[in-house]
Design an enzyme around this catalytic site. Structure first.
Site, short mmCIF file in Angstrom:
data_model
loop_
_atom_site.label_atom_id
_atom_site.label_comp_id
_atom_site.label_asym_id
_atom_site.label_seq_id
_atom_site.Cartn_x
_atom_site.Cartn_y
_atom_site.Cartn_z
N CYS A 109 -3.63 6.18 -0.07
CA CYS A 109 -3.18 4.86 -0.54
C CYS A 109 -2.91 4.82 -2.04
CB CYS A 109 -4.20 3.80 -0.14
SG CYS A 109 -4.55 3.79 1.63
N GLU B 178 -16.66 -7.66 -4.00
CA GLU B 178 -15.23 -7.35 -3.92
C GLU B 178 -14.39 -8.64 -3.88
OE1 GLU B 178 -13.30 -4.86 -4.09
OE2 GLU B 178 -14.39 -3.03 -3.64
N ARG C 23 -10.62 8.13 3.68
CA ARG C 23 -10.43 7.06 2.70
C ARG C 23 -11.75 6.53 2.13
NH1 ARG C 23 -5.16 6.88 3.78
NH2 ARG C 23 -4.24 5.92 5.65
N CYS D 277 0.11 4.26 1.40
CA CYS D 277 -0.15 5.29 2.43
C CYS D 277 0.99 5.46 3.43
CB CYS D 277 -1.47 5.02 3.15
SG CYS D 277 -1.49 3.51 4.12
N CYS E 11 0.86 -1.19 0.00
CA CYS E 11 0.00 0.00 0.00
C CYS E 11 0.89 1.23 0.00
CB CYS E 11 -0.90 0.01 1.25
SG CYS E 11 -2.19 1.26 1.15
N TYR F 165 -2.44 -8.37 16.85
CA TYR F 165 -1.34 -7.89 17.69
C TYR F 165 -1.24 -8.71 18.98
CZ TYR F 165 -1.83 -4.18 14.32
OH TYR F 165 -1.91 -3.48 13.14
N SER G 221 -5.89 -2.59 14.88
CA SER G 221 -5.27 -1.84 15.98
C SER G 221 -6.29 -1.31 17.00
CB SER G 221 -4.46 -0.68 15.41
OG SER G 221 -5.28 0.15 14.60
N LYS H 261 -11.60 -7.02 6.90
CA LYS H 261 -10.94 -6.14 7.85
C LYS H 261 -11.79 -4.92 8.13
CE LYS H 261 -6.95 -3.20 8.05
NZ LYS H 261 -6.03 -2.49 7.26
N ARG I 5 -2.52 4.13 12.55
CA ARG I 5 -2.00 5.31 11.84
C ARG I 5 -0.94 6.03 12.65
NH1 ARG I 5 -7.69 6.79 8.79
NH2 ARG I 5 -7.74 4.79 7.67
N LYS J 195 -12.18 -4.48 2.72
CA LYS J 195 -11.57 -3.61 3.72
C LYS J 195 -12.46 -2.39 3.89
CE LYS J 195 -7.49 -0.90 4.75
NZ LYS J 195 -6.08 -0.66 4.46
C1 PBG Z 1 -2.73 0.40 4.96
C2 PBG Z 1 -3.25 -0.37 6.12
C3 PBG Z 1 -4.00 0.08 7.21
C4 PBG Z 1 -4.12 -1.02 8.08
C5 PBG Z 1 -3.49 -2.09 7.46
N1 PBG Z 1 -2.98 -1.67 6.25
C6 PBG Z 1 -4.51 1.40 7.58
C7 PBG Z 1 -5.49 2.13 6.78
O1 PBG Z 1 -6.07 1.64 5.81
O2 PBG Z 1 -5.67 3.30 7.12
C8 PBG Z 1 -4.81 -1.00 9.42
C9 PBG Z 1 -4.38 -2.05 10.39
C10 PBG Z 1 -4.76 -1.80 11.80
O3 PBG Z 1 -5.52 -0.86 12.13
O4 PBG Z 1 -4.29 -2.57 12.64
N2 PBG Z 1 -3.66 0.84 4.05
#
Ligand code: PBG
Length: 325
Positions: free
Chosen positions: A130, A233, A217, A122, A120, A313, A274, A248, A205, A195
């Protein structure tokens, strides 16, 4: 079919019988541990909103990688913090990039560990989006070539699996074509197919320093209100050549995990992101919940919903707890 003939409690009387009839058996075999690689040497910077998680330079990363492998966790996924960010995320696809160096080092140190890379822009762009930008719009097609370049550079470094998380249309096909043309036909694609545009990515982030500098986004990540669209998708990504697909975040989208599992016969992954981790940590630190119990329950629930692969995590803790079970 009624009481008193039927007494479901009969099968809950002891741990032995509960274990015998258990439907979901959470296993370390399905765990993927996310890690953040940064430039430098001897660097370990804690991520304040994700206790236990840190940004680490390659040498420090390897110390934790050994721990991860010793625990029997089969895979890690790497995210990179570049030296410099620019409009096109150039450091994301150079051979000397942080992720590329991280992959090489891990492959050498622990050859049995599977290495997945997040693909990605970003983390590498100065605007934090992204894809490439024009007039504050994220452009789809011009982004594809850069993502494909990034995936190829990860494959060259030794990644077993590349995981595009950008949500551009057509990225899986572009990556597959690029990898195949360079003879990386055996590198697998785990696509972040469904996603969602989620508030649960907040702490990530901070960890990846990837917050968008303007806007959000919503023009590329999915609307949290949509589940049927997730099936579309996933179907598109599989047609384009994805080997595995991901949903996700995980917990607020277990219905989506379940629907995808029912509709498609491919390995399904879910990312316990996260914000989900931070909530558990914060409540546990306040003494409001029992972290071990809740984390195991969450992991079991994600697998029960239909994901055989879980990115979390909590992976190291879960592996320890499962070993002791
Ligand atoms: C990159 C990406 C993100 C996450 C995984 N790959 C962040 C986003 O899309 O802003 C998030 C993972 C997490 O929150 O643990 N695009």
């Amino acid at each position: 079919m009624s009481f008193p003939t039927h007494r479901p409690r009969r099968l809950r009387r002891s741990e032995a019988i509960r274990n015998l009839v258990r439907e979901t058996r959470p296993s370390t075999a399905g765990l993927v541990y996310p890690m953040f690689v940064c430039p430098g040497k001897g660097v370990r910077v804690d991520v304040s909103s994700m206790p236990g998680v840190a940004q680490q330079s390659v040498d420090k990363l390897l110390e934790e990688v050994r721990e991860v492998a010793d625990l029997g966790i089969p895979a890690v996924i790497l995210f990179g913090l570049p030296e410099h960010k620019d409009a096109k995320g150039s450091e994301g696809y150079i051979a000397s990039g942080v992720v590329q160096r991280g992959v090489e080092a891990i492959r050498k140190a622990r050859p049995e560990l599977l290495v997945i890379t997040d693909v990605c822009l970003c983390e590498y762009t100065d605007h934090g989006h992204c894809g490439v930008i024009k007039d504050e719009q994220v452009l789809n097609d011009p982004t594809l070539e850069l993502l494909a370049e990034m995936a190829l550079s990860h494959a060259r470094a030794g990644a077993h699996i590349v995981a595009p998380s950008d949500m551009m249309d057509g990225r899986v096909a572009a990556i597959r074509k690029k990898l195949d043309a360079a003879n990386f036909t055996d590198v697998a694609i785990l696509s972040y197919a469904a996603k969602y545009c989620s508030g649960f990515y907040g702490p990530f982030r901070e960890a990846a320093q990837s917050a968008p500098q303007f806007g959000d986004r919503r023009s590329y990540q999915m609307d949290p209100a949509n589940a049927r669209e997730a099936l579309k998708e996933v179907a598109l990504d599989l047609e384009e050549g994805a080997d595995m697909i991901m949903v996700k975040p995980a917990l607020p989208y277990l219905d989506v995990v379940h629907r995808v599992r029912e509709a498609f016969d491919v390995p399904v992954a879910a990312y316990n992101v996260s914000g989900e981790y931070a909530m558990v940590k914060a409540a546990a630190q306040n003494g409001w919940i029992d972290e071990k119990r809740v984390a195991l329950e969450i992991f079991t629930s994600i697998q029960r919903a239909g994901a055989s692969i879980v990115l979390t995590y909590h992976a190291k803790d879960l592996a320890r707890w499962l070993k002791a079970c």
